[in-house]
Design an enzyme around this catalytic site. Structure first.
Site, PDB file in Angstrom:
ATOM      1  N   GLY A  39      17.203  22.620  14.867  1.00  0.00           N
ATOM      2  CA  GLY A  39      16.654  21.447  15.557  1.00  0.00           C
ATOM      3  C   GLY A  39      15.920  20.517  14.600  1.00  0.00           C
ATOM      4  O   GLY A  39      15.657  19.362  14.917  1.00  0.00           O
ATOM      5  N   THR A  41      13.270  18.559  12.101  1.00  0.00           N
ATOM      6  CA  THR A  41      11.989  17.894  12.381  1.00  0.00           C
ATOM      7  C   THR A  41      11.940  17.419  13.831  1.00  0.00           C
ATOM      8  O   THR A  41      10.952  17.643  14.535  1.00  0.00           O
ATOM      9  CB  THR A  41      11.816  16.684  11.435  1.00  0.00           C
ATOM     10  N   CYS A  42      13.011  16.785  14.286  1.00  0.00           N
ATOM     11  CA  CYS A  42      13.020  16.160  15.618  1.00  0.00           C
ATOM     12  C   CYS A  42      12.613  17.139  16.719  1.00  0.00           C
ATOM     13  O   CYS A  42      11.682  16.875  17.477  1.00  0.00           O
ATOM     14  CB  CYS A  42      14.409  15.592  15.888  1.00  0.00           C
ATOM     15  N   GLY A 115      20.055  26.514   1.122  1.00  0.00           N
ATOM     16  CA  GLY A 115      21.396  26.299   0.579  1.00  0.00           C
ATOM     17  C   GLY A 115      21.375  25.403  -0.643  1.00  0.00           C
ATOM     18  O   GLY A 115      20.757  24.345  -0.621  1.00  0.00           O
ATOM     19  N   GLY A 144      17.576  15.728   5.806  1.00  0.00           N
ATOM     20  CA  GLY A 144      16.451  15.053   6.456  1.00  0.00           C
ATOM     21  C   GLY A 144      15.408  14.473   5.518  1.00  0.00           C
ATOM     22  O   GLY A 144      15.694  14.092   4.384  1.00  0.00           O
ATOM     23  N   ILE A 184       4.844   6.922  13.970  1.00  0.00           N
ATOM     24  CA  ILE A 184       4.144   8.207  14.035  1.00  0.00           C
ATOM     25  C   ILE A 184       2.656   8.001  14.295  1.00  0.00           C
ATOM     26  O   ILE A 184       2.069   8.641  15.172  1.00  0.00           O
ATOM     27  CB  ILE A 184       4.353   9.009  12.730  1.00  0.00           C
ATOM     28  N   ALA A 320      16.447  10.036  14.631  1.00  0.00           N
ATOM     29  CA  ALA A 320      17.292  11.178  14.996  1.00  0.00           C
ATOM     30  C   ALA A 320      18.657  10.719  15.501  1.00  0.00           C
ATOM     31  O   ALA A 320      19.692  11.268  15.112  1.00  0.00           O
ATOM     32  CB  ALA A 320      16.582  12.002  16.068  1.00  0.00           C
ATOM     33  N   HIS A 444      16.974  -4.457  43.015  1.00  0.00           N
ATOM     34  CA  HIS A 444      15.603  -4.897  43.307  1.00  0.00           C
ATOM     35  C   HIS A 444      14.912  -3.847  44.173  1.00  0.00           C
ATOM     36  O   HIS A 444      15.523  -3.369  45.142  1.00  0.00           O
ATOM     37  CB  HIS A 444      15.630  -6.231  44.042  1.00  0.00           C
TER      38      HIS A 444
HETATM   39  P1  NAI Z   1       6.626   3.861   9.433  1.00  0.00           P
HETATM   40  O1  NAI Z   1       7.366   3.363   8.268  1.00  0.00           O
HETATM   41  O2  NAI Z   1       7.114   3.615  10.806  1.00  0.00           O
HETATM   42  O3  NAI Z   1       5.125   3.318   9.392  1.00  0.00           O
HETATM   43  C1  NAI Z   1       4.284   3.518   8.293  1.00  0.00           C
HETATM   44  C2  NAI Z   1       3.185   2.483   8.353  1.00  0.00           C
HETATM   45  O4  NAI Z   1       2.256   2.770   7.327  1.00  0.00           O
HETATM   46  C3  NAI Z   1       3.671   1.064   8.142  1.00  0.00           C
HETATM   47  O5  NAI Z   1       3.139   0.257   9.146  1.00  0.00           O
HETATM   48  C4  NAI Z   1       3.132   0.724   6.758  1.00  0.00           C
HETATM   49  O6  NAI Z   1       2.848  -0.658   6.615  1.00  0.00           O
HETATM   50  C5  NAI Z   1       1.870   1.557   6.707  1.00  0.00           C
HETATM   51  N1  NAI Z   1       1.412   1.915   5.369  1.00  0.00           N
HETATM   52  C6  NAI Z   1       2.168   2.333   4.325  1.00  0.00           C
HETATM   53  N2  NAI Z   1       1.376   2.631   3.278  1.00  0.00           N
HETATM   54  C7  NAI Z   1       0.096   2.426   3.678  1.00  0.00           C
HETATM   55  C8  NAI Z   1      -1.175   2.601   3.059  1.00  0.00           C
HETATM   56  N3  NAI Z   1      -1.295   3.072   1.815  1.00  0.00           N
HETATM   57  N4  NAI Z   1      -2.298   2.280   3.767  1.00  0.00           N
HETATM   58  C9  NAI Z   1      -2.183   1.818   5.040  1.00  0.00           C
HETATM   59  N5  NAI Z   1      -1.002   1.660   5.673  1.00  0.00           N
HETATM   60  C10 NAI Z   1       0.113   1.966   5.007  1.00  0.00           C
HETATM   61  O7  NAI Z   1       6.440   5.430   9.148  1.00  0.00           O
HETATM   62  P2  NAI Z   1       5.938   6.596  10.064  1.00  0.00           P
HETATM   63  O8  NAI Z   1       5.192   6.109  11.237  1.00  0.00           O
HETATM   64  O9  NAI Z   1       5.269   7.554   9.141  1.00  0.00           O
HETATM   65  O10 NAI Z   1       7.305   7.216  10.554  1.00  0.00           O
HETATM   66  C11 NAI Z   1       8.244   7.733   9.606  1.00  0.00           C
HETATM   67  C12 NAI Z   1       9.636   7.580  10.111  1.00  0.00           C
HETATM   68  O11 NAI Z   1       9.836   8.361  11.269  1.00  0.00           O
HETATM   69  C13 NAI Z   1       9.973   6.149  10.449  1.00  0.00           C
HETATM   70  O12 NAI Z   1      11.232   5.845   9.920  1.00  0.00           O
HETATM   71  C14 NAI Z   1       9.998   6.137  11.942  1.00  0.00           C
HETATM   72  O13 NAI Z   1      10.946   5.207  12.458  1.00  0.00           O
HETATM   73  C15 NAI Z   1      10.411   7.562  12.293  1.00  0.00           C
HETATM   74  N6  NAI Z   1       9.822   7.916  13.566  1.00  0.00           N
HETATM   75  C16 NAI Z   1      10.385   7.456  14.693  1.00  0.00           C
HETATM   76  C17 NAI Z   1       9.823   7.718  15.909  1.00  0.00           C
HETATM   77  C18 NAI Z   1      10.443   7.174  17.113  1.00  0.00           C
HETATM   78  O14 NAI Z   1      11.597   6.766  17.059  1.00  0.00           O
HETATM   79  N7  NAI Z   1       9.741   7.142  18.229  1.00  0.00           N
HETATM   80  C19 NAI Z   1       8.603   8.500  16.044  1.00  0.00           C
HETATM   81  C20 NAI Z   1       8.067   8.912  14.806  1.00  0.00           C
HETATM   82  C21 NAI Z   1       8.682   8.626  13.618  1.00  0.00           C
END
Ligand code: NAI
Length: 465
Positions: A39, A41-42, A115, A144, A184, A320, A444
């Site tokens: 599964g 990380t997701c 692996g 991943g 996140i 994911a 509606h």
């Molecule tokens: P992210 O790239 O979405 O956000 C990271 C944030 O940290 C950005 O806003 C960036 O500007 C900021 N940042 C970077 N360096 C910094 C610093 N030194 N100080 C302050 N701010 C800083 O990354 P995140 O939230 O860690 O997620 C990682 C990946 O996982 C992403 O690609 C995200 O799309 C995916 N993800 C998707 C989810 C969903 O689809 N609901 C949920 C959680 C993660």
């Protein structure tokens, strides 16, 4: 020793889905995973457990803040973190057990261990029972990604934590600083704030969820501030120091003014990086780019023939569903079928309250690309269903090509945005227009009527706008 048609490295939503599809196509498949349950990380420490925490914490927050508006008197509501975590673990277990059943059904051999690709037809798996050599015709890498660490603030699993740690706190921290207001940070920051923690975000860019439409991002920020979250935007963390009670961070705002903030815990959520280090990929001729992502061609083929890669470890959004789509497309191509991933129509959702969802481009992105667009907007505050749900924050924005009216983007901040976004994705998949959405009869009262209104607004035909 069996010889496999395909050996998949990594059992996340990229790898396990690819393995199932390959088995359906008649391939003899091995799936190598260093950390069971399957599964990735997701399911284990990402999308799924975070949704459980978001759902439960939302109900708890509403019990204290909204139920009374419905006439429901709640006194002495409390949250058992133990029970919350037990429910989370149960959901994860049911789903990961389900994947194991699917593996059996597909006659896929699951090999537990690390692996390592020794050559194009050979994978060496080091597990608890020793080393196993797997002979295979093709290899699919789906290893991943992992959280990015700040060099001056290494994770310690206690005071300086990553997303995995923040899914399993044993108690609600009195205060928490979240570095990074991306997906996140916003989701996990919301969870602990709803449960009573004082949460402050430090974000280097001028807005939350910087990848989103700027108006949507502003609206979300306002809603989150109203819920008690605090944001220090255009602010960077300069240094950090652990103390007896937590962590003190030195931060610097856009004018260069430095100050200190302190909290019991710091969640570092500044992005993820491909998990391609210490895998030995380059030693066998697989090429990585400057960000450590595996370079692949059109068919997901790496620089080493008959070795393919998909998901977070290659270019593209780390999502994911993107990984799953690529996994299916990759093995279908291997099987000689025609398959493709429509990267222009991959939805992206942040499960805050209100939710943020988007597919395609924003009007700002269109402008930057020199594409002339028209857009239409409609707010949930005029929507009957949103009112009955007591969830009126937010809007829908439809972005269409100015000349052809083809739908180029849909941006929703509001209730159930995560479900509604697929109307836009479907329309884009079929190369439909804003008019197509506008003339379609929407039930509606539904939240989706706001989408219809936004589509009509593209041509100034919105009835309620
Ligand atoms: P992210 O790239 O979405 O956000 C990271 C944030 O940290 C950005 O806003 C960036 O500007 C900021 N940042 C970077 N360096 C910094 C610093 N030194 N100080 C302050 N701010 C800083 O990354 P995140 O939230 O860690 O997620 C990682 C990946 O996982 C992403 O690609 C995200 O799309 C995916 N993800 C998707 C989810 C969903 O689809 N609901 C949920 C959680 C993660």
């Amino acid at each position: 020793m069996d010889k496999f048609d395909l050996t998949v490295l990594g059992g996340g939503p990229g790898g396990y889905v690819a393995a199932i599809r390959a088995a359906q196509l008649g391939m003899k498949v091995a799936l190598v995973e260093k950390k069971l349950p399957l599964g990735g990380t997701c399911l284990n420490v990402g999308c799924i457990p975070s949704k459980v925490l978001l759902e439960s914490s939302d109900l708890y927050h509403k019990a204290g803040n909204e139920f009374s508006k419905h006439g429901i008197a709640v006194t002495g509501a409390s949250m058992s973190i133990e029970q919350l975590m037990a429910r989370k673990n149960k959901v994860v277990k049911e789903l990961t057990d389900g994947i194991m059943i699917l593996m059996k059904k597909g006659n896929i051999k699951v090999i537990n261990g690390f692996g390592r690709i020794k050559s194009k037809g050979l994978v060496e798996v080091t597990g608890e029972g020793g080393i196993e050599t797997v002979e295979t015709d093709k290899i699919l890498i789906a290893v991943g990604s992992e959280p990015v660490e700040l060099p001056f603030l290494p994770f310690d699993g206690d005071k300086v934590v990553n997303s995995t740690d923040a899914l399993s706190f044993g108690k609600v921290p009195s205060s928490m600083i979240v570095i990074g207001a991306g997906a996140i940070g916003l989701e996990l920051g919301s969870v602990w704030s709803r449960l009573g923690s004082k949460v402050t975000f430090v974000e280097i860019l001028p807005r939350v969820a910087p990848f989103a439409d700027s108006q949507a991002s502003k609206m979300l920020e306002r809603a989150l501030i109203a819920q008690g979250l605090q944001f220090k935007l255009e602010t960077k963390v300069v240094s950090g120091e652990k103390t007896a009670g937590g962590v003190v961070l030195a931060i610097q705002d856009k004018n260069g003014a430095e100050s200190k903030i302190e909290a019991e815990k710091v969640l570092v959520a500044v992005g993820r990086k491909p998990a391609t280090k210490k895998q030995g990929f380059e030693e066998v001729g697989i090429k990585l780019d400057e960000k450590g992502r595996i370079k692949v061609g059109d068919n997901f083929q790496t620089a080493l023939s008959s070795v393919y890669a998909i998901g977070d470890c290659i270019e593209g959004p780390m999502l994911a569903h993107k990984a799953s789509e690529e996994g299916v497309a990759c093995v279908e191509k291997i099987a000689g079928l025609s398959a493709h991933v429509n990267y222009a129509a991959i939805p992206n959702v942040v499960y805050t309250e209100p939710e943020l969802a988007q597919v395609g481009i924003s009007d700002e992105e269109a402008k930057a690309k020199g594409i002339a667009v028209k857009s239409g907007k409609s707010y949930f505050k005029g929507n009957g269903r949103a009112k009955s749900l007591m969830a009126e924050d937010g809007f829908v924005k439809v972005v269409a090509d100015a000349e052809t009216d083809k739908l180029l983007g849909l941006h929703i901040v509001g209730p159930r945005a995560s479900e509604m976004i697929h109307e836009g994705a479907l329309c884009m998949e079929f190369e439909g227009t804003a008019e197509d959405i506008g003339i379609m009869c929407h039930a509606h009262p539904t939240l989706s009527e706001t989408l219809k209104e936004a589509a009509l607004a593209v041509h100034k035909k919105a009835i309620h706008g």
